[in-house]
Each structure stands twice: as structure tokens, then as C-alpha cells.
Motif scaffolding. Sequence first.
Motif, PDB file in Angstrom:
ATOM      1  N   CYS A 166      19.585 -17.361 -56.395  1.00 45.14           N
ATOM      2  CA  CYS A 166      18.860 -17.457 -57.666  1.00 45.14           C
ATOM      3  C   CYS A 166      17.935 -16.267 -57.890  1.00 45.14           C
ATOM      4  N   THR A 169      20.307 -13.972 -59.697  1.00 44.07           N
ATOM      5  CA  THR A 169      21.014 -14.409 -60.898  1.00 44.07           C
ATOM      6  C   THR A 169      20.150 -15.233 -61.842  1.00 44.07           C
ATOM      7  N   LEU A 173      24.051 -21.058 -59.279  1.00 42.45           N
ATOM      8  CA  LEU A 173      25.489 -20.852 -59.419  1.00 42.45           C
ATOM      9  C   LEU A 173      26.224 -22.123 -59.058  1.00 42.45           C
TER      10      LEU A 173
END
Lengths: 260, 267
Positions: A166, A169, A173
Motif C-alpha cells: 500500500c 500503490t 491490491l
Amino acid sequence: MRLYLKYFSIHLKSVMEYKTSFLLTAIGQGMTTLFSFISMYFLFNRFGNVEGYTFNQVLLCFSTIFMSFALAECFGRGFDRFSAIISNGEFDRIMLRPRNEIIQVLGSKIEFSRIGRLTQAVIIFVYGIVTCGVEWTIGKILTLTLMILGGVCLFFSLFMIYAAICFFTVEGLEFMNIFTDGGREIAQYPLNIYSKWVLKFFTFIVPLAFVNYYPYLYLINKVSENTILYMISPVCAIFFIVPAFCLWKIGVRHYKSTGS
Amino acid sequence: MISYWSFFKIRFINGLQYRAAAYAGVVTQFAWGFMYIMLYHSFYRSNPSAISMNISELSSYIWLQQSFLALFMTWFLDEEIFESISSGNVAYEMCRPLNIYNMWFAKNCAIRVSRAILRCFPILIFASFLPETYKFYGPASIYSFMLFLISVVIGTMVVVAYCMLIYIFTFYTISSVGIRMTMVMTADFFAGGLVPLPLLPEYLTKFIYLSPFAAMQNTPFRIYTGGIPVNEAVKSIILQLFWAVVLILVGKFILSRAIKRVIVQGG
């Protein structure tokens, strides 16, 4: 550690304010285990065995994995909420405090409702131990303990990797589910009933086979040589926490606030 | 009617925006599909005499299940509705000159359809190129394909009507998680989400086939694979329709009772 205990007691108190709701949630959680157990029972009821493993033997496998997953989930679910912690900027606050970040993240959510799942896992575990027909020796009990410990560490590391990703991104996910929930599903059965590459993947990339397969072979007397190696194989899974921790550290260093 | 249709459209277009999430979902569902097929294959290898659903039928069933997950899984619930009920915002919704049941029903259908449309094609197309026994096979016949399409629509309605019951029961409790999990897990098991229904023992399936749960994913998928032959398929579709109507009526009735006694907790 004292800080974590503090978090622990706060969460416990807050949950206990709504006892009925807590109870219902725990029951609901337990249903998950119950229904996977029933479906497995019906499959064996129809087919008799899978690759020579009987129902009770597989049950031992099933229950150790469920045990370790339930335990890991109970404490590691704070990581699950991590994408929210990052995107609402809460992690800035965490970084500012002079305490370990991991403990704070874990303390942000402790799921006592998983107790329902844990209780059922324990019941099935006891049932599995009694009926699997294994003669318990000191070595085997030790191996079983190692298996559970290794399983907890493994799933915990997977949750941690999920959170660490995380950092890069921001969003969580979904495909990480393949390794956590999927790992739990897949490891309900001894891994060699699947294709060869599955066993290889879960040996060399995610060391799930070291908690579910190799020591398990020793438990049901399927190994004749190098038993010591099979016995201590769950240790490999415990070491999985090292790369997970490194990834987390890299993530923290890489962290840029989302600014909100 | 037009207003409900526009609710449907808004949600549908909104749902189509999450493409990246959908592609991640496709990868995940692919892995799960593979895992289940491998698992059933090893069961089949171990005791070929006990097979009650042949292997190509099973593979197609699993792939359909994975690609239409968003349509048929009861756990795809709309968090916003739970939020609005527990936070009291539902009061605003009730002020609108619209039927709250129909509005939620339309929204839920839209979310499911948009998600399923994004996800199903990549999975099904890719799965049909897999090697023998793993692959997604074509429909049993052109008739069964047409009946399959009808059955998917009605099946989705049954699922949404069931989910509406979950939302409505939230009116009666402060925290909905317990009821929600229990109802979801029950539906998941009896609908054949964990184990395809034909693999369960016959003394159970006798009853399950008549229940609303079998009308969810079991009927459309097995019409497609030919597990339910064309002449029986019509009967199953009528049964689906029956359950859809019953669940919707029950939902509307309980909702009208619940709204009368709803107490908005300040805020």
C-alpha cells in the motif's frame, strides 16, 4: 509490548459495550468455518478419499491451517485497514509518535469477533487430533506446535506484505487475496493433490508448504528418512517474516504523505 | 419507472469506472477458478466411480461461477445502504417521493451488472483457450444458451431480492454484521457457491433444488452446461420466477413494517 496490551484492553472494552452484537458477529464468523467443514465432509462422503488421504487425515491439515489463520487474523487485521490509514493521512500521525509504527498499526484494529472462528477452529482441531489416528509422540507434538507457529508467522507476514505494498500503490491490491485467503483455502488439503507447480510455488516463493505439507507428511508417517528435516521445516515459514519486515521498512522509507 | 431506470443508469455508469479494480479482480478470480478445478480433479481421479457431474460440465460451471461472481454472490452488498441505515441518513432517502425498495433494488442490480460485465468476458474468453478438461466449454445447445440468458436475469433478481432482506433486517439491529454473515454464508453454501450442488448428497439436494438458493446460480449455470436438460429447464425457470416474486413481496412487506417503526438515532 505494554502499549499493545493497552490497545488490546481498549478494544476489548469497546467491543464488550455491545455484547449481543459481538456474539452475533462471532457466530456469523464461525459459520464460515462450519460451512467449509461441511462442504469438505460431503466431498469425502462422496469420493471416499483424495489421492489416498482419508477425511480424518485431511482434517488435521485443515484444522492446523484454520487455527493459524484465525490467530494471525485476530492480531494482523490492522494491516487490512492499512490502505485507509494511508489514504486519510493517519499514517503521518503514527509516524510522529515516538513509538513503533507496526504496533500502532496493529493496535488500530483488533478483531475479537474472529474469536468465533477461532473457537470453531479449536473444536475441529481437537476433533482432528483425536480421530486422525496418529500416535502422538513428543516429536510429533513439537512438530504440530511448530506448524501452527509457522502458520501464524506466515499469514502474519502476508498481511504485512499486503500493507507494505500500500505504500507504493495507496490502494490495497485485491490480488493479494490469492495468497492470504487463497492460501488458506488451498492449504486445507495436502498440497500434493494439486498440480506439481503449485507445490513448487508454495515451497520456493510463499513457503506455505513448510507449514502444511512437509511436516504434515511426518505427522502421518509418510516419510522414512531425514525425519528431522521434515520435523523442523516449519522454521522456514517463520523466517518468512524477515523479507516481509524488510519490505515494510523499505515502504516506510519510501512513504510520501497523501496530503489530505 | 423512469426515475428508477435513471438510478440504474447512474449506478451502472459509475460502476464501469473502476476498471483497474476489475482487472485485478479478473486475475484473482482466475487463480481461484484454477484452484477449484484442480481440487475437484484430484477428487475425481481418486474415485472415478462417484462422479455425478462430468468433468467438462464441472469446469464450465466453475468458470461461469468465477466470471459472474459479482452477479450471484450474496456478499456483494452495498455498504452505502448499511451506512445510511445505521447513521440515520436513510431519513433523507425516505423523504424522496420514491419507493425506497424499488430504488435500492435498481441500484443493486446496476452495481452487480456493471461489475459482472467488466469481469466476465476476459475470464470466459481466456478460459475457453485452456487445455482440455480445464477449459470453458461452449453451451450444450443453442436452446440451452437462450434459456441460460433468461435464467441469469431471473437469478440475479432472486439474489438481489435476497440481499434486500439483509438490508431490511439491518433496520432492526444496530450492528448488522452478525445477521449479514449468517445469511450470506447460508446462501453461499446452499446456492452451490462452495461445492456445486450435484456433488452434495442426494438427500439434501432433493430439498435444496426447490429452495430459493438453488434458483440463484445453480439453475442458470447448469442450464448452460446441460446439467439441467432443456425440457426441465423451463420448469426450473418458472420456479426461479416464483421465488423472485415471493422474495420481492416478502421484502416489500417487511420493509413497510420496518419503516413505520424506524427510529432515526439523531445525528
